[in-house]
Design a protein around this motif. Structure first.
Motif: not given
Length: 44
Positions: A1-12
């Protein structure tokens, strides 16, 4: 769950929700009283 894609998705997703909420607030909330309707101004 600590992948950059997850955080990017949540941010967008948060960004889109906040822009949508702000647009609805400006369009229908108290600031909408200051908006002008150009079609009503040039009514024949």
């Amino acid at each position: 769950m600590e992948t950059p894609a997850f955080f990017s998705t949540v941010f967008i997703a948060c960004l889109l929700l906040s822009i949508t909420g702000y647009s609805i607030y400006v369009g229908f909330g108290p600031p909408s009283q200051d908006l002008r309707d150009p079609f009503e101004e040039h009514e024949d």
